[in-house]
Design a protein around this motif. Structure first.
Motif, PDB file in Angstrom:
ATOM      1  N   GLN A 196      26.717  25.248 -14.865  1.00  0.00           N
ATOM      2  CA  GLN A 196      25.550  25.955 -15.371  1.00  0.00           C
ATOM      3  C   GLN A 196      25.306  27.228 -14.574  1.00  0.00           C
ATOM      4  O   GLN A 196      25.677  27.343 -13.417  1.00  0.00           O
ATOM      5  CB  GLN A 196      24.315  25.063 -15.329  1.00  0.00           C
ATOM      6  CG  GLN A 196      24.293  24.088 -16.460  1.00  0.00           C
ATOM      7  CD  GLN A 196      22.901  23.615 -16.778  1.00  0.00           C
ATOM      8  OE1 GLN A 196      22.115  23.325 -15.890  1.00  0.00           O
ATOM      9  NE2 GLN A 196      22.601  23.547 -18.055  1.00  0.00           N
ATOM     10  N   ASP A 220      26.143  27.583 -21.309  1.00  0.00           N
ATOM     11  CA  ASP A 220      26.213  26.814 -20.071  1.00  0.00           C
ATOM     12  C   ASP A 220      26.393  25.306 -20.275  1.00  0.00           C
ATOM     13  O   ASP A 220      26.086  24.517 -19.404  1.00  0.00           O
ATOM     14  CB  ASP A 220      24.999  27.094 -19.200  1.00  0.00           C
ATOM     15  CG  ASP A 220      23.696  26.673 -19.857  1.00  0.00           C
ATOM     16  OD1 ASP A 220      23.732  26.274 -21.030  1.00  0.00           O
ATOM     17  OD2 ASP A 220      22.662  26.741 -19.191  1.00  0.00           O
ATOM     18  N   SER A 221      26.900  24.921 -21.421  1.00  0.00           N
ATOM     19  CA  SER A 221      27.268  23.521 -21.640  1.00  0.00           C
ATOM     20  C   SER A 221      28.275  23.459 -22.776  1.00  0.00           C
ATOM     21  O   SER A 221      28.547  24.457 -23.423  1.00  0.00           O
ATOM     22  CB  SER A 221      26.039  22.661 -21.954  1.00  0.00           C
ATOM     23  OG  SER A 221      25.487  23.004 -23.194  1.00  0.00           O
ATOM     24  N   THR A 254      34.524  27.487 -16.258  1.00  0.00           N
ATOM     25  CA  THR A 254      34.764  26.146 -16.786  1.00  0.00           C
ATOM     26  C   THR A 254      35.870  25.429 -16.030  1.00  0.00           C
ATOM     27  O   THR A 254      36.690  26.050 -15.351  1.00  0.00           O
ATOM     28  CB  THR A 254      35.149  26.198 -18.275  1.00  0.00           C
ATOM     29  OG1 THR A 254      36.385  26.897 -18.413  1.00  0.00           O
ATOM     30  CG2 THR A 254      34.064  26.853 -19.108  1.00  0.00           C
ATOM     31  N   HIS A 280      27.935  19.472 -18.841  1.00  0.00           N
ATOM     32  CA  HIS A 280      28.026  20.588 -17.903  1.00  0.00           C
ATOM     33  C   HIS A 280      28.058  20.094 -16.465  1.00  0.00           C
ATOM     34  O   HIS A 280      27.653  18.974 -16.171  1.00  0.00           O
ATOM     35  CB  HIS A 280      26.844  21.549 -18.087  1.00  0.00           C
ATOM     36  CG  HIS A 280      25.512  20.927 -17.788  1.00  0.00           C
ATOM     37  ND1 HIS A 280      24.864  20.120 -18.697  1.00  0.00           N
ATOM     38  CD2 HIS A 280      24.731  20.963 -16.685  1.00  0.00           C
ATOM     39  CE1 HIS A 280      23.722  19.702 -18.173  1.00  0.00           C
ATOM     40  NE2 HIS A 280      23.625  20.187 -16.945  1.00  0.00           N
ATOM     41  N   GLN A 287      21.703  13.018 -17.149  1.00  0.00           N
ATOM     42  CA  GLN A 287      21.353  14.411 -16.877  1.00  0.00           C
ATOM     43  C   GLN A 287      20.724  14.501 -15.490  1.00  0.00           C
ATOM     44  O   GLN A 287      20.640  13.501 -14.766  1.00  0.00           O
ATOM     45  CB  GLN A 287      20.417  14.952 -17.965  1.00  0.00           C
ATOM     46  CG  GLN A 287      21.022  15.016 -19.352  1.00  0.00           C
ATOM     47  CD  GLN A 287      22.129  16.049 -19.492  1.00  0.00           C
ATOM     48  OE1 GLN A 287      22.241  16.987 -18.713  1.00  0.00           O
ATOM     49  NE2 GLN A 287      22.977  15.868 -20.497  1.00  0.00           N
ATOM     50  N   GLU A 288      20.248  15.669 -15.138  1.00  0.00           N
ATOM     51  CA  GLU A 288      19.785  15.955 -13.781  1.00  0.00           C
ATOM     52  C   GLU A 288      18.745  14.974 -13.251  1.00  0.00           C
ATOM     53  O   GLU A 288      18.818  14.538 -12.109  1.00  0.00           O
ATOM     54  CB  GLU A 288      19.241  17.379 -13.727  1.00  0.00           C
ATOM     55  CG  GLU A 288      18.848  17.820 -12.339  1.00  0.00           C
ATOM     56  CD  GLU A 288      18.454  19.271 -12.299  1.00  0.00           C
ATOM     57  OE1 GLU A 288      18.048  19.710 -11.228  1.00  0.00           O
ATOM     58  OE2 GLU A 288      18.542  19.965 -13.336  1.00  0.00           O
ATOM     59  N   SER A 319      22.667  29.825 -12.907  1.00  0.00           N
ATOM     60  CA  SER A 319      21.337  29.785 -12.304  1.00  0.00           C
ATOM     61  C   SER A 319      20.369  30.670 -13.061  1.00  0.00           C
ATOM     62  O   SER A 319      20.723  31.754 -13.536  1.00  0.00           O
ATOM     63  CB  SER A 319      21.408  30.244 -10.843  1.00  0.00           C
ATOM     64  OG  SER A 319      20.123  30.304 -10.290  1.00  0.00           O
ATOM     65  N   ASP A 320      19.129  30.206 -13.161  1.00  0.00           N
ATOM     66  CA  ASP A 320      18.083  31.007 -13.782  1.00  0.00           C
ATOM     67  C   ASP A 320      17.439  31.966 -12.785  1.00  0.00           C
ATOM     68  O   ASP A 320      16.658  32.829 -13.152  1.00  0.00           O
ATOM     69  CB  ASP A 320      16.989  30.101 -14.358  1.00  0.00           C
ATOM     70  CG  ASP A 320      17.473  29.310 -15.565  1.00  0.00           C
ATOM     71  OD1 ASP A 320      18.372  29.804 -16.260  1.00  0.00           O
ATOM     72  OD2 ASP A 320      16.951  28.208 -15.799  1.00  0.00           O
ATOM     73  N   HIS A 334      25.599  18.297 -24.422  1.00  0.00           N
ATOM     74  CA  HIS A 334      25.118  19.044 -23.255  1.00  0.00           C
ATOM     75  C   HIS A 334      25.917  18.681 -21.997  1.00  0.00           C
ATOM     76  O   HIS A 334      25.373  18.334 -20.949  1.00  0.00           O
ATOM     77  CB  HIS A 334      23.615  18.814 -23.063  1.00  0.00           C
ATOM     78  CG  HIS A 334      22.963  19.839 -22.188  1.00  0.00           C
ATOM     79  ND1 HIS A 334      23.103  21.189 -22.396  1.00  0.00           N
ATOM     80  CD2 HIS A 334      22.189  19.714 -21.088  1.00  0.00           C
ATOM     81  CE1 HIS A 334      22.438  21.847 -21.470  1.00  0.00           C
ATOM     82  NE2 HIS A 334      21.873  20.971 -20.661  1.00  0.00           N
ATOM     83  N   THR A 394      24.316  23.358 -11.691  1.00  0.00           N
ATOM     84  CA  THR A 394      24.301  24.733 -11.184  1.00  0.00           C
ATOM     85  C   THR A 394      24.793  24.750  -9.738  1.00  0.00           C
ATOM     86  O   THR A 394      24.240  24.055  -8.887  1.00  0.00           O
ATOM     87  CB  THR A 394      22.872  25.312 -11.237  1.00  0.00           C
ATOM     88  OG1 THR A 394      22.390  25.204 -12.576  1.00  0.00           O
ATOM     89  CG2 THR A 394      22.848  26.757 -10.796  1.00  0.00           C
ATOM     90  N   GLY A 418      29.095  29.494 -11.352  1.00  0.00           N
ATOM     91  CA  GLY A 418      28.290  29.310 -12.549  1.00  0.00           C
ATOM     92  C   GLY A 418      28.867  30.094 -13.715  1.00  0.00           C
ATOM     93  O   GLY A 418      29.231  31.255 -13.574  1.00  0.00           O
TER      94      GLY A 418
END
Length: 170
Positions: A163, A40-41, A143, A55, A122-123, A165-166, A53, A58, A140
């Motif tokens: 990304q 995911d990155s 690319t 990306h 980052q986030e 999702s978890d 990293h 999400t 998700g």
């Protein structure tokens, strides 16, 4: 009852085996790749500058839709001895990329990184990069090509994933 050990114990076989091992030891060594991809990155390099990293944030369950704005996250590391500036970020799948800093939004990208330092966007960082007005749907794990350019004129294009999702699917 025959066994393979006496065959290998003979000097001729042993020297051939040793020569093969030595010859194969050099196989598989090559220059480092221009980029490495994870689930995911993505990671890239321009000279002494590493993009880490990288990306797209999400997306919502339905994905980033055409016309949506999507956050772009990355960390820039300068392994060189002179300062470098990331001066351009573009994608054929976004109208433009903007840099949001405290109370200000600009499409002029200027992210300076001193030697031996890293800059994180980052986030949860105060600065943000945003891909504005996407031209295609982005789910998700899929690319999009994004080009990163330094003040030296050098650039690299990475296949940057959104990304995953978890959260479990419903």
């Amino acid at each position: 009852r025959a066994t393979w050990w006496p065959v290998l114990a003979r000097p001729r076989w042993l020297s051939l085996l040793l020569a093969a091992v030595v010859a194969l030891a050099g196989c598989g060594t090559a220059a480092p790749p221009e980029f490495l991809k994870t689930r995911d990155s993505n990671y890239g390099q321009i000279g002494d500058v590493r993009l880490l990293h990288v990306h797209v944030a999400t997306p919502p369950r339905e994905g980033w839709q055409p016309g949506n704005n999507a956050p772009l996250h990355l960390t820039v590391a300068n392994d060189g001895v002179t300062p470098v500036t990331l001066t351009g970020i573009s994608s054929p799948r976004a109208a433009r990329v903007v840099h949001e800093t405290t109370g200000r939004t600009t499409d002029v990208i200027s992210i300076q990184v001193e030697p031996g330092e890293t800059v994180s966007i980052q986030e949860n960082d105060p600065d943000r990069l945003v891909l504005e007005r996407l031209t295609e749907r982005l789910l998700g794990g899929l690319t999009m090509p994004i080009t990163f350019t330094l003040d030296t004129g050098e650039s690299v294009t990475l296949a940057v994933p959104a990304q995953i999702s978890d959260e479990p699917a419903r």
